[in-house]
Design an enzyme around this catalytic site. Structure first.
Site, PDB file in Angstrom:
ATOM      1  N   HIS A 194      24.267  42.039 -85.618  1.00 19.60           N
ATOM      2  CA  HIS A 194      23.770  43.808 -86.064  1.00 19.60           C
ATOM      3  C   HIS A 194      22.775  43.891 -85.177  1.00 19.60           C
ATOM      4  O   HIS A 194      22.245  43.732 -83.816  1.00 19.60           O
ATOM      5  CB  HIS A 194      22.620  43.142 -87.248  1.00 19.60           C
ATOM      6  CG  HIS A 194      23.408  42.265 -88.532  1.00 19.60           C
ATOM      7  ND1 HIS A 194      24.043  43.471 -89.093  1.00 19.60           N
ATOM      8  CD2 HIS A 194      22.405  41.485 -88.919  1.00 19.60           C
ATOM      9  CE1 HIS A 194      24.066  41.710 -90.509  1.00 19.60           C
ATOM     10  NE2 HIS A 194      23.207  40.509 -89.746  1.00 19.60           N
TER      11      HIS A 194
ATOM     12  N   GLU B  74      40.132  44.127 -85.913  1.00 16.56           N
ATOM     13  CA  GLU B  74      40.670  43.899 -87.029  1.00 16.56           C
ATOM     14  C   GLU B  74      42.193  43.523 -86.983  1.00 16.56           C
ATOM     15  O   GLU B  74      42.895  43.210 -88.118  1.00 16.56           O
ATOM     16  CB  GLU B  74      40.276  45.138 -87.915  1.00 16.56           C
ATOM     17  CG  GLU B  74      39.404  45.340 -88.108  1.00 16.56           C
ATOM     18  CD  GLU B  74      38.995  47.195 -88.421  1.00 16.56           C
ATOM     19  OE1 GLU B  74      38.636  46.508 -90.104  1.00 16.56           O
ATOM     20  OE2 GLU B  74      39.560  47.964 -88.026  1.00 16.56           O
TER      21      GLU B  74
ATOM     22  N   ASN C 226      12.539   1.502 -81.905  1.00 17.49           N
ATOM     23  CA  ASN C 226      12.191  -0.281 -81.763  1.00 17.49           C
ATOM     24  C   ASN C 226      11.123  -1.133 -82.817  1.00 17.49           C
ATOM     25  O   ASN C 226      10.141   1.044 -82.728  1.00 17.49           O
ATOM     26  CB  ASN C 226      12.234  -0.712 -80.208  1.00 17.49           C
ATOM     27  CG  ASN C 226      11.581  -1.942 -79.897  1.00 17.49           C
ATOM     28  OD1 ASN C 226      10.324  -2.246 -80.441  1.00 17.49           O
ATOM     29  ND2 ASN C 226      12.687  -3.083 -80.418  1.00 17.49           N
ATOM     30  N   ASP C 227      11.010  -1.284 -83.239  1.00 14.88           N
ATOM     31  CA  ASP C 227       9.461  -2.000 -83.856  1.00 14.88           C
ATOM     32  C   ASP C 227       8.638  -2.082 -83.467  1.00 14.88           C
ATOM     33  O   ASP C 227       7.488  -1.424 -83.719  1.00 14.88           O
ATOM     34  CB  ASP C 227       9.925  -2.979 -84.852  1.00 14.88           C
ATOM     35  CG  ASP C 227      10.564  -4.161 -84.375  1.00 14.88           C
ATOM     36  OD1 ASP C 227      10.770  -3.903 -82.549  1.00 14.88           O
ATOM     37  OD2 ASP C 227      10.788  -5.229 -85.109  1.00 14.88           O
TER      38      ASP C 227
ATOM     39  N   THR D 141      14.462  -9.933 -93.148  1.00 17.53           N
ATOM     40  CA  THR D 141      14.559 -10.083 -93.628  1.00 17.53           C
ATOM     41  C   THR D 141      14.306  -9.290 -94.753  1.00 17.53           C
ATOM     42  O   THR D 141      15.167  -9.417 -95.719  1.00 17.53           O
ATOM     43  CB  THR D 141      13.348 -11.164 -94.016  1.00 17.53           C
ATOM     44  OG1 THR D 141      13.058 -12.167 -93.286  1.00 17.53           O
ATOM     45  CG2 THR D 141      13.500 -11.818 -95.680  1.00 17.53           C
TER      46      THR D 141
ATOM     47  N   GLU E 220      19.243  29.923 -92.339  1.00 16.93           N
ATOM     48  CA  GLU E 220      20.143  28.425 -93.579  1.00 16.93           C
ATOM     49  C   GLU E 220      21.093  27.752 -92.814  1.00 16.93           C
ATOM     50  O   GLU E 220      21.039  26.630 -92.889  1.00 16.93           O
ATOM     51  CB  GLU E 220      20.645  29.796 -93.522  1.00 16.93           C
ATOM     52  CG  GLU E 220      19.814  30.277 -95.584  1.00 16.93           C
ATOM     53  CD  GLU E 220      20.375  31.857 -94.718  1.00 16.93           C
ATOM     54  OE1 GLU E 220      19.012  32.055 -95.773  1.00 16.93           O
ATOM     55  OE2 GLU E 220      19.357  31.583 -94.095  1.00 16.93           O
TER      56      GLU E 220
END
Length: 722
Positions: free
Chosen positions: A220, A271, A516-517, A417, A307
């Site tokens: 624009h 165009e 990582n934990d 687990t 968006e």
């Protein structure tokens, strides 16, 4: 929200000026239309909607089955700033008759266009309440001034981001009349990407075009520097011609300078060029699909920075028109686009990439919040606005019951687990937790993660929690930049070279962090635990294995190959027991839960584990807890094993003190309390005097893995420091 006592419907006038604002207003209009027992809807159409050169876009409103109460021709044709001023004046002349006839209780106005300023001015002077959508944002050019002017005229505000909300409060708006809802268009676009899109792509770009192999361009004029913006548009078209990809070019909006931009398009033969499709308008539903599956979007439209981030599509933002907007990492800014080469280089950098989906501007639940907000409006309240001048209290908007939401994260803990997912609030409260057994195969595991996260995200809305993102804690070596598990521990099978970020981000439309934990445990301590406010500290996890995380100068250390803080594999003995890593003499080979289980089994096999007051059922495996119980009941050999394990851990901590010189060492995990005193003794005996005063403490966090995973989200989305 219950209906008003007098059962009087709220008469709402929605005024739309152009194709862009209708994409934001339409979801609200549909929501109002779906609740006729509460609302009466009047639709006023004006501005470029009614001009053939801009596609006569009022037709899409009729196609959506809305009755247009009034059509106002308000655009004065021209190519300069004076034409915009005259258009505002013409709208001001025509609007009073319309508003006198409709007599709305409230008018909904969107954004920052000059048409919207005329609407807000008319309504304010005629004592009609105004609800302004998307106030408080910062972009660039004259749009900022118009947007903030409408804010001053409006009685109620619906904003899209937390920053916009804070801007409104800083502008002295009444915090009781501010709703942080998110962008209404996100309610539609977040559910749109998976629909059939190839037919839409072929319709607008040709049968031979593939997904991710075309460009959408929308640029624009900049009314404060028309000449420069036209020159930039020329350079953009030249770069697109050189880049040689199929491109959909949308005509610019009606601002001063737009006609000159159209002349530039025609001068360059856009165009009729075989690689270009030039169109005046694309219906929003179809436009969503086109940008969601584009290889890149280029231009200076707000759509690119707002968006398009929801899909992770690469965006090149040109010039200053959107310079102040919040953006996702998918946006590359080319603010001084003064040469074709700069734009062409940006195209080469961005085209074909896929970024994490961003939900900065909404989570898909804006319309229900807006409708609830509308129902709460008391028409008996005085119409005159009140301004809340400084000082403004911190987080003052959180006092509003009907919009109060808890900023939260989805935290995922992948253990050997169990697989756990939790909704964690900003204060570290586990609002809700879900636990399942961790499947053995990759496919079952990833499907279960997605299922649990989708269910938790849906539940979060009911619990009034706003999910900012997803954090994942997992064993093994992790590349947090890419969200990939490089190598897993032996406890989690089929978990090497796994991209966790992409499937979760695509499914939930949320940013995703993975680490990582051990690192997550350190992050949990930094945000919620005993490391809060400390510049340097180390966390050691004592569980099935031994792990850890290092915070240095307030930042988490990952290392050059993401292998930092593998503290369990510090070697403390050259001839020690074998370790799962393939070496021997590591801390983990002595002090981990697996190591203690190994020693407990040896004692049990030799009938030297059980003492008076102890028993192990036949169907129960011997483990570390049995060894600890035996030691507490006086088993000398069990006590010796625990002492050796604690000493090994202590020697590792001494090495950490000598290497990192932290101000605190935090022991975390189920074995921490059994080791802490031995570790302190080893430090007193073995460490240099300069580090002997460093404190060693046991973590008081119950869920360090989940809290650490959540902290990645909460710190980044609110402070941008991770």
């Amino acid at each position: 929200m219950e209906k008003k006592e007098n059962n009087r419907k709220l008469r709402v006038c929605v005024a739309t000026c152009n194709r862009a604002d209708y994409s934001k207003l339409a979801p609200i209009m549909f929501g109002i239309k779906m609740e006729p027992e509460f609302f009466e809807l009047d639709v006023v159409v004006l501005g470029s909607h009614l001009i053939d050169d801009y596609g006569n876009t009022y037709r899409m409103i009729e196609q959506d089955d809305f009755d247009i109460n009034t059509r106002l021709h308000t655009i004065v044709r021209g190519e300069d700033e004076a034409a915009m001023v005259e258009s505002v004046g013409l709208a001001l002349v025509k609007l009073p008759d319309v508003l006198n006839r409709l007599k709305p209780d409230i008018m909904i106005v969107h954004g920052d266009r000059f048409d919207a300023l005329a609407l807000a001015t008319s309504a304010a002077l005629m004592n009609i309440r105004i609800l302004h959508i998307e106030g408080g944002e910062v972009s660039g050019t004259i749009d900022d001034s118009i947007r903030h002017a409408i804010t001053k005229l409006a009685h109620y505000h619906v904003c899209c981001t937390r920053s916009a909300e804070q801007h409104l409060i800083s502008m002295c708006e009444d915090h009781d009349r501010i709703l942080l809802a998110g962008c209404p268009s996100y309610d539609k676009l977040l559910s749109a990407k998976n629909k059939d899109y190839m037919s839409i792509i072929r319709m607008w770009l040709g049968d031979d075009v593939k997904s991710k192999d075309y460009i959408v361009a929308l640029q624009h004029p900049v009314t404060t520097d028309i000449k420069h913006s036209i020159k930039m548009f020329e350079l953009t078209l030249d770069a697109l011609i050189s880049f040689n990809k199929r491109t959909l070019v949308l005509f610019p909006n009606i601002d001063a300078g737009s006609k000159e931009m159209v002349r530039v398009m025609r001068k360059k033969g856009i165009e009729h060029h075989p690689n270009f499709r030039a169109v005046k308008h694309v219906p929003f539903d179809q436009f969503i699909q086109l940008v969601a599956h584009a290889g890149c979007m280029i231009g200076n439209s707000s759509c690119g920075v707002r968006e398009v981030g929801a899909f992770g599509t690469p965006v090149i933002n040109l010039g200053t028109r959107q310079i102040g907007r919040e953006t996702g990492e998918n946006v590359l800014h080319v603010r001084d686009a003064d040469t074709q080469d700069k734009i062409l280089q940006a195209l080469h950098l961005q085209f074909g990439k896929q970024y994490p989906c961003s939900k900065i501007y909404g989570d898909g639940n804006a319309v229900p919040r807006i409708l609830k907000f509308l129902k709460s409006i008391d028409l008996q309240e005085p119409l005159q606005k009140k301004f809340c001048f400084p000082p403004v209290k911190d987080n003052i908007s959180q006092d509003i019951d009907h919009i109060l939401e808890t900023l939260s994260a989805l935290a995922v803990d992948l253990g050997g687990t169990n697989l756990r997912v939790a909704i964690v609030s900003m204060k570290g409260e586990v609002v809700k937790k879900y636990t399942q057994f961790n499947p053995k195969t990759y496919e079952e595991r990833i499907n279960l993660i997605l299922q649990m996260c989708v269910e938790a995200a849906a539940e979060a809305v009911k619990l009034n929690c706003r999910i900012l993102g997803v954090g994942i804690s997992t064993g093994g070596r992790v590349n947090p930049r890419e969200g990939i598990v490089l190598h897993s521990t032996k406890l989690i099978q089929e978990w090497n070279s796994v991209d966790l970020r992409t499937p979760l981000s695509d499914t939930l439309h949320l940013p995703v962090w993975v680490d990582n934990d051990g690192n997550c445990a350190a992050l949990a301590e930094r945000k919620f635990g005993q490391g809060k406010g400390l510049e340097n500290f180390v966390t050691l996890i004592t569980g099935t294995g031994i792990g850890g995380g290092i915070i240095h100068q307030h930042e988490l250390i990952h290392g050059s190959s993401f292998c930092a803080a593998e503290l369990g594999h510090i070697v403390v003995s050259l001839d020690g027991p074998d370790c799962s890593c393939g070496s021997h003499g590591c801390i983990e080979a002595y002090a981990s839960g697996m190591a203690l289980q190994r020693e407990a089994k040896k004692l049990h096999d030799e009938d030297q584990l059980l003492v008076e007051g102890m028993s192990v059922p036949k169907d129960e495996a011997v483990g570390a807890l049995h060894l600890i119980q035996a030691a507490k009941l006086g088993n000398a050999k069990a006590q010796s094993i625990l002492r050796t394990a604690g000493t090994a851990l202590g020697l590792g901590v001494v090495n950490i003190l000598h290497t990192m010189n932290p101000s605190l060492v935090i022991l975390s995990g189920v074995l921490a309390s059994h080791y802490v005193h031995t570790v302190k003794d080893v430090i007193r005996q073995q460490a240099l005097s300069s580090v002997q005063d460093v404190d060693v403490v046991v973590s008081d966090l119950v869920e360090p893995a989940l809290l650490g995973a959540a902290s990645m989200v909460l710190d980044y989305t609110t402070r941008r420091i991770y």
